[in-house]
Motif scaffolding. Structure first.
Motif, PDB file in Angstrom:
ATOM      1  N   GLU A  16       0.830  -1.210   0.000  1.00 23.95           N
ATOM      2  CA  GLU A  16       0.000   0.000   0.000  1.00 23.95           C
ATOM      3  C   GLU A  16       0.864   1.258   0.000  1.00 23.95           C
ATOM      4  O   GLU A  16       0.484   2.274  -0.598  1.00 23.95           O
ATOM      5  CB  GLU A  16      -0.899   0.020   1.236  1.00 23.95           C
ATOM      6  CG  GLU A  16      -2.047  -0.957   1.203  1.00 23.95           C
ATOM      7  CD  GLU A  16      -2.881  -0.904   2.461  1.00 23.95           C
ATOM      8  OE1 GLU A  16      -4.054  -1.319   2.392  1.00 23.95           O
ATOM      9  OE2 GLU A  16      -2.369  -0.462   3.511  1.00 23.95           O
ATOM     10  N   PHE A  17       2.027   1.203   0.657  1.00 24.68           N
ATOM     11  CA  PHE A  17       2.855   2.398   0.756  1.00 24.68           C
ATOM     12  C   PHE A  17       3.532   2.710  -0.578  1.00 24.68           C
ATOM     13  O   PHE A  17       3.582   3.867  -1.007  1.00 24.68           O
ATOM     14  CB  PHE A  17       3.882   2.232   1.877  1.00 24.68           C
ATOM     15  CG  PHE A  17       3.251   1.939   3.206  1.00 24.68           C
ATOM     16  CD1 PHE A  17       2.189   2.710   3.660  1.00 24.68           C
ATOM     17  CD2 PHE A  17       3.686   0.890   3.995  1.00 24.68           C
ATOM     18  CE1 PHE A  17       1.575   2.445   4.880  1.00 24.68           C
ATOM     19  CE2 PHE A  17       3.090   0.616   5.210  1.00 24.68           C
ATOM     20  CZ  PHE A  17       2.035   1.384   5.659  1.00 24.68           C
ATOM     21  N   GLY A  18       4.061   1.682  -1.247  1.00 26.16           N
ATOM     22  CA  GLY A  18       4.595   1.903  -2.588  1.00 26.16           C
ATOM     23  C   GLY A  18       3.509   2.348  -3.552  1.00 26.16           C
ATOM     24  O   GLY A  18       3.721   3.225  -4.401  1.00 26.16           O
ATOM     25  N   ASN A  19       2.329   1.747  -3.415  1.00 23.02           N
ATOM     26  CA  ASN A  19       1.201   2.169  -4.252  1.00 23.02           C
ATOM     27  C   ASN A  19       0.859   3.638  -4.010  1.00 23.02           C
ATOM     28  O   ASN A  19       0.463   4.361  -4.935  1.00 23.02           O
ATOM     29  CB  ASN A  19      -0.026   1.299  -3.957  1.00 23.02           C
ATOM     30  CG  ASN A  19       0.074  -0.090  -4.557  1.00 23.02           C
ATOM     31  OD1 ASN A  19       0.907  -0.344  -5.421  1.00 23.02           O
ATOM     32  ND2 ASN A  19      -0.766  -1.000  -4.088  1.00 23.02           N
ATOM     33  N   ALA A  20       1.005   4.077  -2.761  1.00 19.48           N
ATOM     34  CA  ALA A  20       0.715   5.478  -2.438  1.00 19.48           C
ATOM     35  C   ALA A  20       1.651   6.402  -3.204  1.00 19.48           C
ATOM     36  O   ALA A  20       1.217   7.429  -3.758  1.00 19.48           O
ATOM     37  CB  ALA A  20       0.847   5.709  -0.932  1.00 19.48           C
ATOM     38  N   TYR A  21       2.948   6.055  -3.246  1.00 19.29           N
ATOM     39  CA  TYR A  21       3.872   6.881  -4.024  1.00 19.29           C
ATOM     40  C   TYR A  21       3.496   6.869  -5.508  1.00 19.29           C
ATOM     41  O   TYR A  21       3.437   7.916  -6.166  1.00 19.29           O
ATOM     42  CB  TYR A  21       5.315   6.402  -3.858  1.00 19.29           C
ATOM     43  CG  TYR A  21       6.197   6.948  -4.959  1.00 19.29           C
ATOM     44  CD1 TYR A  21       6.537   8.298  -4.983  1.00 19.29           C
ATOM     45  CD2 TYR A  21       6.621   6.141  -6.019  1.00 19.29           C
ATOM     46  CE1 TYR A  21       7.284   8.829  -6.028  1.00 19.29           C
ATOM     47  CE2 TYR A  21       7.369   6.663  -7.052  1.00 19.29           C
ATOM     48  CZ  TYR A  21       7.703   8.004  -7.058  1.00 19.29           C
ATOM     49  OH  TYR A  21       8.423   8.526  -8.094  1.00 19.29           O
ATOM     50  N   LEU A  22       3.253   5.686  -6.073  1.00 23.47           N
ATOM     51  CA  LEU A  22       2.957   5.587  -7.502  1.00 23.47           C
ATOM     52  C   LEU A  22       1.671   6.325  -7.858  1.00 23.47           C
ATOM     53  O   LEU A  22       1.563   6.918  -8.937  1.00 23.47           O
ATOM     54  CB  LEU A  22       2.856   4.112  -7.900  1.00 23.47           C
ATOM     55  CG  LEU A  22       4.165   3.319  -7.782  1.00 23.47           C
ATOM     56  CD1 LEU A  22       3.908   1.829  -8.000  1.00 23.47           C
ATOM     57  CD2 LEU A  22       5.207   3.833  -8.765  1.00 23.47           C
ATOM     58  N   ALA A  23       0.692   6.316  -6.955  1.00 17.87           N
ATOM     59  CA  ALA A  23      -0.550   7.046  -7.212  1.00 17.87           C
ATOM     60  C   ALA A  23      -0.324   8.550  -7.130  1.00 17.87           C
ATOM     61  O   ALA A  23      -0.841   9.316  -7.952  1.00 17.87           O
ATOM     62  CB  ALA A  23      -1.625   6.614  -6.213  1.00 17.87           C
ATOM     63  N   SER A  24       0.453   8.973  -6.141  1.00 19.00           N
ATOM     64  CA  SER A  24       0.612  10.411  -5.929  1.00 19.00           C
ATOM     65  C   SER A  24       1.460  11.064  -7.012  1.00 19.00           C
ATOM     66  O   SER A  24       1.228  12.220  -7.377  1.00 19.00           O
ATOM     67  CB  SER A  24       1.229  10.683  -4.556  1.00 19.00           C
ATOM     68  OG  SER A  24       2.554  10.172  -4.485  1.00 19.00           O
ATOM     69  N   CYS A  25       2.448  10.334  -7.557  1.00 22.86           N
ATOM     70  CA  CYS A  25       3.275  10.940  -8.602  1.00 22.86           C
ATOM     71  C   CYS A  25       2.532  11.003  -9.935  1.00 22.86           C
ATOM     72  O   CYS A  25       2.843  11.827 -10.803  1.00 22.86           O
ATOM     73  CB  CYS A  25       4.600  10.202  -8.763  1.00 22.86           C
ATOM     74  SG  CYS A  25       4.516   8.610  -9.619  1.00 22.86           S
ATOM     75  N   GLY A  26       1.549  10.127 -10.136  1.00 25.86           N
ATOM     76  CA  GLY A  26       0.718  10.169 -11.332  1.00 25.86           C
ATOM     77  C   GLY A  26       1.375   9.643 -12.594  1.00 25.86           C
ATOM     78  O   GLY A  26       0.731   9.584 -13.646  1.00 25.86           O
ATOM     79  N   LEU A  27       2.643   9.242 -12.512  1.00 24.96           N
ATOM     80  CA  LEU A  27       3.353   8.854 -13.734  1.00 24.96           C
ATOM     81  C   LEU A  27       2.877   7.522 -14.315  1.00 24.96           C
ATOM     82  O   LEU A  27       2.653   7.437 -15.528  1.00 24.96           O
ATOM     83  CB  LEU A  27       4.859   8.824 -13.464  1.00 24.96           C
ATOM     84  CG  LEU A  27       5.481  10.189 -13.116  1.00 24.96           C
ATOM     85  CD1 LEU A  27       6.961  10.031 -12.779  1.00 24.96           C
ATOM     86  CD2 LEU A  27       5.303  11.173 -14.270  1.00 24.96           C
ATOM     87  N   PRO A  28       2.735   6.458 -13.511  1.00 21.99           N
ATOM     88  CA  PRO A  28       2.246   5.209 -14.124  1.00 21.99           C
ATOM     89  C   PRO A  28       0.878   5.368 -14.778  1.00 21.99           C
ATOM     90  O   PRO A  28       0.637   4.852 -15.872  1.00 21.99           O
ATOM     91  CB  PRO A  28       2.190   4.243 -12.933  1.00 21.99           C
ATOM     92  CG  PRO A  28       3.192   4.774 -11.966  1.00 21.99           C
ATOM     93  CD  PRO A  28       3.093   6.261 -12.096  1.00 21.99           C
ATOM     94  N   LEU A  79      -0.831  10.435   1.899  1.00 20.04           N
ATOM     95  CA  LEU A  79      -0.140  11.227   0.891  1.00 20.04           C
ATOM     96  C   LEU A  79      -0.308  10.630  -0.506  1.00 20.04           C
ATOM     97  O   LEU A  79      -0.007  11.294  -1.503  1.00 20.04           O
ATOM     98  CB  LEU A  79       1.348  11.342   1.233  1.00 20.04           C
ATOM     99  CG  LEU A  79       1.673  12.175   2.475  1.00 20.04           C
ATOM    100  CD1 LEU A  79       3.168  12.179   2.740  1.00 20.04           C
ATOM    101  CD2 LEU A  79       1.159  13.598   2.342  1.00 20.04           C
ATOM    102  N   GLY A  80      -0.776   9.411  -0.583  1.00 18.71           N
ATOM    103  CA  GLY A  80      -1.064   8.795  -1.876  1.00 18.71           C
ATOM    104  C   GLY A  80      -2.527   8.825  -2.244  1.00 18.71           C
ATOM    105  O   GLY A  80      -2.936   8.223  -3.241  1.00 18.71           O
ATOM    106  N   SER A  81      -3.342   9.534  -1.449  1.00 15.85           N
ATOM    107  CA  SER A  81      -4.784   9.512  -1.700  1.00 15.85           C
ATOM    108  C   SER A  81      -5.208  10.461  -2.809  1.00 15.85           C
ATOM    109  O   SER A  81      -6.381  10.490  -3.185  1.00 15.85           O
ATOM    110  CB  SER A  81      -5.550   9.844  -0.409  1.00 15.85           C
ATOM    111  OG  SER A  81      -5.224  11.141   0.058  1.00 15.85           O
TER     112      SER A  81
END
Length: 557
Positions: free
Chosen positions: A81-93, A315-317
């Motif tokens: 969930e924490f790695g997913n939070a980064y990937l969601a928040s950066c928007g790049l994937p 922070l990834g929400s």
């Protein structure tokens, strides 16, 4: 991380110590090559007291990020969930991955997207080609900047302080031990020449706008990379086309890939412009930890660790930075509590403070993401099946629909003298099994009818339903009730109850069952005793699979 590690700054006065210690334990577990660690080993690795590690482990276990197996501790899929939070928040994937996969299809070569992470390069998207000689890096893997194509592109924008940090790391870590995803350096190379060669590549990248990896990571691997810039002109990531010398030399790969790679980068940058123009959605509320855990476990539960991890997830929400007020609102925490957690995450390198709030940094991926992203469906399901077996004292399995059959992909047998003896890989006709009926019931009605008209049902026992009307009624009942019970239709004395495993969109992707001897009770008694824990196990399996597959594209295998 110890309380005063010499290579890290002293913690700020407002830091949340339990959050620091909890993340240190998770980081130590993720870095260890063994999937299992014991608290005593973690105490030695982190420099924390054994009693502190025990409290951290108790808290993380109750939060679902660790699992206890005897005296061992293991990371769980929920940690992703924490790695997913980064990937969601950066928007790049979200914006770029479709273009990367399309490029991989057009070129028939592997394609990667990477972001800068201090003096390293972190993968955030992989679109691999399945070959004997294939790229085996995982999402979240960290590489030294000097040993891959994107590194020179990112280093072209380094400040002098960032360059000095890179040189310091090179000289204090001569074997690249900080980067387990790449082969260790031999120590035989001339460091000065290697550093000068990298700086030559950086100058070339600055001048040409592209970078080439000619077997820098390991013999046989070649790549070409271009930067991807956001609307402000800043390089936010790099996209690489990766091949093997059995297919291309570095120059021939550039010739083969560069035109389409440039076109893809144009499309990616257009996608980033469109993303920036769209207003970010409001932040989602984060499901906070159950406060009753503190009452239940008392001093054994670290409430401030649980709250700090809620802030990390928050922070990834939504995409982009989050203000302190929005973070406090998303977590339902007092502003002062959220602020201390944010300060701690910033100190540890998991978040950065910006004028409009805090944003997550790629280092969050160090919390087990690469390892957990490789879990198979069977590995995800097995712990939940084991817990189910311990609860109901009967064997449990998971199966998928494979043509007209079900195929067992995971199984945990009960310790009984008389038990159902089935192994992973076993196939049965779907129509005669509880898991098959759950899976068939989830199909569109037209596909269900096609299946029933295609198969020739065999009568395994006098109870086996073999007519199309009888099977149609059984499937309709399973679809309506959300479970299926088959009583001695596959084998005399065998009763089986199944429930669906769904993905995050509610689609049925597998089925879980409990199989037992019919003498254990009436069908009503079996349903009443087994169905609730079976449904809960199926839900947990689906939840874990959703976390693992959110950005990795993992599928049942």
């Amino acid at each position: 991380m110890t309380a005063s590690s010499p290579d890290e700054p002293v913690s700020p006065d407002d830091a949340v110590r339990p959050l620091e210690r909890g993340l240190a334990v998770l980081r130590a577990m993720a870095a260890d090559p063994s999937p299992r660690q014991r608290p005593s080993d973690l105490a030695r690795e982190t420099g924390l007291a054994r009693s502190t590690v025990d409290r951290v482990a108790t808290t993380l276990t109750r939060l679902g990020h660790l699992r206890a197996d005897g005296r061992d501790l293991l990371l769980t899929p929920r940690l992703m969930e924490f790695g997913n939070a980064y990937l969601a928040s950066c928007g790049l994937p979200e914006a770029l991955a479709p273009h990367a996969f399309a490029l991989a299809d057009r070129l028939d070569e592997s394609v990667s997207i990477a972001v800068p992470d201090e003096d390293g390069v972190r993968f955030i998207t992989q679109a691999p080609r399945r070959r004997t000689m294939a790229v085996s890096f995982r999402i979240g893997d960290l590489l030294p900047a000097e040993r891959c194509a994107p590194g020179a592109l990112f280093a072209a924008r380094w400040t002098e302080a960032e360059r000095e940090r890179w040189l310091t790391r090179r000289r204090t870590d001569p074997l690249d031990s900080r980067f387990p995803a790449v082969p260790k350096r031999t120590g035989a190379e001339d460091d000065r020449k290697a550093e000068a060669a990298f700086e030559d590549r950086v100058r070339a990248a600055r001048e040409t706008g592209l970078s080439v990896d000619d077997q820098l990571i390991e013999p046989g691997l070649v790549a070409v990379a271009l930067p991807v810039r956001d609307p402000s002109g800043a390089t936010v990531c790099a996209v690489s086309v990766v091949s093997h010398t059995s297919r291309h030399t570095a120059p021939s790969l550039v010739e083969h890939a560069l035109p389409r790679l440039r076109s893809t980068v144009d499309a990616m940058e257009h996608a980033l412009h469109a993303q920036a123009a769209a207003p970010p959605p409001p932040a989602d509320a984060v499901a906070a930890f159950d406060s009753s855990l503190k009452e239940e476990l008392g001093s054994g539960f670290l409430q401030s660790l649980a709250r700090g991890l809620d802030v990390l997830r928050a922070l990834g929400s939504r995409r982009g930075p989050m203000s302190l007020a929005d973070t406090a609102r998303a977590t339902a925490l007092p502003r002062a509590t959220a602020r201390r957690a944010l300060i701690t995450l910033q100190h540890l390198g998991y978040a950065a403070a910006e004028p409009d709030g805090y944003r997550l940094l790629p280092r969050v991926m160090d919390l087990g993401f690469p390892r957990l992203s490789q879990l198979t469906f069977a590995q995800i399901a097995r712990p939940h099946l084991a817990a189910l077996v311990e609860q109901v004292h009967e064997s449990a399995s998971v199966a998928v629909l494979d043509g007209d059959d079900i195929r067992y992909v995971a199984r945990v047998a009960a310790s009984r003298i008389m038990r159902v003896d089935i192994t992973v890989g076993t196939r049965f006709p779907a129509y005669a099994t509880s898991m098959g009926r759950v899976l068939l019931a989830a199909l569109p009605e037209r596909e269900r009818l096609d299946h029933l008209s295609r198969v020739t049902p065999r009568r395994f026992t006098p109870r086996t339903k073999t007519t199309v009307p009888a099977l149609s009624r059984a499937l309709a009942t399973a679809a309506r009730e959300g479970w299926a019970l088959v009583d001695q239709e596959l084998e005399e004395g065998l009763c089986s109850l199944a429930a669906p495993v769904t993905d995050d969109l509610g689609r049925v992707i597998a089925a879980a069952n409990v199989a037992l001897h019919a003498s254990r009770g009436t069908t009503d008694q079996i349903r009443d005793a087994v169905l609730p824990p079976l449904r809960e196990a199926a839900r947990r399996i689906g939840d874990d699979l959703a976390v693992v597959s959110r950005f990795t594209g993992s599928r049942i295998r």
